[in-house]
Design a protein around this motif. Sequence first.
Motif, short mmCIF file in Angstrom:
data_model
loop_
_atom_site.label_atom_id
_atom_site.label_comp_id
_atom_site.label_asym_id
_atom_site.label_seq_id
_atom_site.Cartn_x
_atom_site.Cartn_y
_atom_site.Cartn_z
N GLY A 181 -31.31 -26.38 10.87
CA GLY A 181 -32.71 -26.00 11.01
C GLY A 181 -33.43 -26.74 12.12
N SER A 182 -32.95 -27.93 12.48
CA SER A 182 -33.71 -28.75 13.43
C SER A 182 -33.73 -28.15 14.83
N SER A 183 -32.77 -27.31 15.17
CA SER A 183 -32.77 -26.76 16.53
C SER A 183 -33.16 -25.28 16.56
N LEU A 184 -33.88 -24.83 15.51
CA LEU A 184 -34.30 -23.43 15.45
C LEU A 184 -35.60 -23.21 16.23
N PHE A 185 -35.65 -22.15 17.00
CA PHE A 185 -36.92 -21.69 17.57
C PHE A 185 -37.56 -20.73 16.58
N LEU B 127 -35.12 -17.32 16.65
CA LEU B 127 -34.25 -16.84 17.74
C LEU B 127 -32.81 -17.23 17.44
N ALA B 128 -31.88 -16.37 17.82
CA ALA B 128 -30.47 -16.57 17.51
C ALA B 128 -29.96 -17.92 18.01
N GLN B 129 -29.30 -18.66 17.13
CA GLN B 129 -28.53 -19.85 17.57
C GLN B 129 -27.10 -19.44 17.86
N THR B 130 -26.70 -18.32 17.26
CA THR B 130 -25.33 -17.82 17.33
C THR B 130 -25.34 -16.40 16.77
N TRP B 131 -24.35 -15.61 17.12
CA TRP B 131 -24.22 -14.26 16.54
C TRP B 131 -23.47 -14.29 15.22
N GLU C 20 -12.60 -5.65 12.80
CA GLU C 20 -11.57 -6.72 12.76
C GLU C 20 -11.63 -7.74 13.90
N LYS C 21 -11.68 -7.25 15.16
CA LYS C 21 -11.62 -8.21 16.28
C LYS C 21 -12.81 -7.98 17.21
N LEU C 22 -13.69 -8.96 17.28
CA LEU C 22 -14.96 -8.78 18.00
C LEU C 22 -15.20 -9.92 18.97
N TYR C 23 -15.98 -9.60 20.02
CA TYR C 23 -16.49 -10.68 20.86
C TYR C 23 -17.86 -10.29 21.39
N THR C 24 -18.57 -11.26 21.93
CA THR C 24 -19.87 -10.99 22.54
C THR C 24 -20.11 -12.01 23.64
N ILE C 25 -21.01 -11.67 24.56
CA ILE C 25 -21.62 -12.70 25.41
C ILE C 25 -23.12 -12.41 25.39
N ALA C 26 -23.90 -13.34 24.87
CA ALA C 26 -25.32 -13.09 24.67
C ALA C 26 -26.08 -14.41 24.74
N PRO C 27 -27.39 -14.34 24.94
CA PRO C 27 -28.15 -15.60 24.94
C PRO C 27 -28.23 -16.19 23.53
N SER C 28 -28.12 -17.51 23.44
CA SER C 28 -28.44 -18.23 22.22
C SER C 28 -29.53 -19.23 22.55
N PHE C 29 -30.25 -19.65 21.52
CA PHE C 29 -31.43 -20.49 21.73
C PHE C 29 -31.33 -21.73 20.85
N ARG C 30 -31.61 -22.87 21.42
CA ARG C 30 -31.60 -24.12 20.65
C ARG C 30 -32.82 -24.93 21.03
N ALA C 31 -33.63 -25.23 20.01
CA ALA C 31 -34.84 -26.03 20.26
C ALA C 31 -34.48 -27.51 20.23
N THR D 102 -30.88 -33.71 28.28
CA THR D 102 -29.62 -34.23 28.80
C THR D 102 -29.15 -33.32 29.92
N SER D 103 -28.07 -33.76 30.57
CA SER D 103 -27.55 -32.94 31.66
C SER D 103 -26.69 -31.80 31.12
N ARG D 104 -26.61 -31.66 29.78
CA ARG D 104 -25.77 -30.58 29.25
C ARG D 104 -26.42 -29.70 28.20
N HIS D 105 -27.73 -29.84 28.01
CA HIS D 105 -28.42 -28.98 27.04
C HIS D 105 -29.45 -28.08 27.71
N LEU D 106 -29.40 -26.81 27.34
CA LEU D 106 -30.43 -25.86 27.73
C LEU D 106 -31.06 -25.37 26.43
N THR D 107 -32.29 -24.87 26.49
CA THR D 107 -32.85 -24.27 25.28
C THR D 107 -32.43 -22.81 25.16
N GLU D 108 -32.11 -22.20 26.30
CA GLU D 108 -31.58 -20.83 26.31
C GLU D 108 -30.27 -20.86 27.08
N TYR D 109 -29.17 -20.51 26.43
CA TYR D 109 -27.88 -20.51 27.13
C TYR D 109 -27.10 -19.27 26.75
#
Length: 431
Positions: A165-169, A180-184, A196-207, A212-219
Motif C-alpha cells: 500500500g505504501s507505493s500506491l498512487f 493506478l496499476a502497480q502491476t497487471w 494460459e500464456k500471457l504477456y504485456t508491456i504497459a506503464p506501472s506506477f509507484r508512489a 534514487t538513480s533507479r526509481h521512477l514513479t511511472e515506468y
Amino acid sequence: MDFLTIKEAMAQGGGTVSVRGWVYRERGSAKVKFVVLRDGTGILQCVIKRDVVGDEAFAVADKLQVEASLELHGEIRVDERAPTGFELQVQSFTVVGESDTFPITKDQSPEFLLDKRHLWLRSRKMQAILKIRATLFKTFREYFDSRGFIEYHSPIFQSTQCEGGSSLFRVKYFDAETFLAQTWQLYAEPAIFSYEKLYTIAPSFRAEKSKTSRHLTEYWHAEMEQAWASFEDIKAHGEGVLKAMVGAVLEKHAEELAVLKRDPKLLKPTIEKPFPRMTYTEALRILKERCGMDVPWGKDLRTVEEDKLSKLYDTPIIIDGYPKAVKAFYMKEFPDDPRVVQGCDFIAPEGYGELIGGSARETSLEKLKERLKADGEKLEDYEYYFDTRRYGSVPHGGFGLGMERVISWVCGLDSIKDAIPFPRTPLRWTP
Ligand code: 4AD
Ligand code: MG
C-alpha cells in the motif's frame, strides 16, 4: 525529389544525393560553410561553398543556426577528415525551418537538460538510448510471441494494491477512490484460465518517495504469466528473455553503444554464460564472507547489499527463497520450508539493481487470505481474485521486468531518468 536518409546516402558512398535534416553543428569562413547535418539515422558533414551556390544563397547559409531544418542536394564522397568519414559537396539547399538560438549548448546540468527534455530528445545520446529502448521492447515481444504467449492488457485504474500500500498512487474516481496499476498481475491471473500464456508491456506506477538513480514513479513494466508453469519455468523465461534482449542490442546497436561509450564487452557474458543462482540464505553467506556485510536472516536485502553482491558477477544473478515476511502475499511457500517463498529477484551486474521480480503463485486460498490479513488488507476487496483459486485452480507463475532498469544497465546510464523520454519522479512531472 527523392531523399535518402544519411545512412542510405553514406551506404551509397558516391554520386548525387538529396538529404534532409537538422543542423547539428556549424562553422564557417567568408568562403565556405561547414554544416554537420543530423537526421534520424546519423550525421553527415555538408560543405557549402560561396563559389558553388552563389553570393545570395551563401548569405543564407552563413546565418544558419544550430537546429535549423534543411534540404540539401549535392555530391557525396569519402572524406577521412569528416566526422563520419563522408562529406556532401552541396550544389543547392533549401531552409525548411529557421531556428532561434538553441538553448542547449555544451556542458549543461542534468536538471537543465530535463527542463529542456523536449529539445534534448534531439541529442545523439537520447537518440541512441531510445533506439536501443525500441529494440528491447520489440525483443521482449518477439521472445514471448514466438513461444505461444499472447499479449493481454490489464486496467490501469485498479481497485486493490498488489505490491504494498505504501507505493500506491490514489486517484479520485468520481466519488470513489481508485489506484493506478502497480502491476497487471492480479488481472492477468484470472486470464490464464482462458489463454494460459500471457504477456504485456504497459506503464506501472509507484508512489515511491525515494529519489534514487533507479526509481521512477511511472515506468514501463514488461510482465508474463503462465498457467501450469513451475517456479523453474519462470526463472528460465526470465533468463531467456534477458539473454535475447541483450543479444539483440549487441547485434544491432554497435553504433549506438559507441555513441554512449558503453563497452559491449561488459554485456557479452550475459549472453554467453548461465546466470548464477543462489538462495537468499546463500546470498547472506556470500555477503558476509566476500563483502564483510552482516545481514541478519529475515531482513530484506537493501540496495547497498544488492550492489555489493552484483559487483561480484559479470551477468545478472538470480536470488530466490526469500523469507516470506519480506515478499508479496501471493508468493508460494516452498513445500519443504514454509518460512521461505518461491519468489526470485534478478539482480543486474555493475550495481544496476533489480531487473526482474517473479514468483510461483500461492494456490491455497486459505494461505492467501492469511497473508492478506496479516498485511492489514480487507479481504472483501479481493473476492474477484479469490475466484481464481475456486474454479479449477492450477499451478502458475509469472514475473515483471522493469524496462527502464534494463535500458539503464544495457546503456550504462548514470540515471534511470535517461531511459525514458519524459521521466516522472517525485520531483519531476514536467514537461
Ligand atoms: O518486483 P516488482 O514490484 O514485482 C511486481 O510488480 C510483480 N507483480 C511482477 C509480476 O510478478 N508480474 O516489480 C517488478 C520490476 C522490478 O524488478 C523492477 O525492475 C521494476 O519492476 N520496478 C521499477 N522500475 C522503475 N521504477 C520503479 N519505481 C520500479 N519499481 C519496480
Ligand atoms: Mg521486486
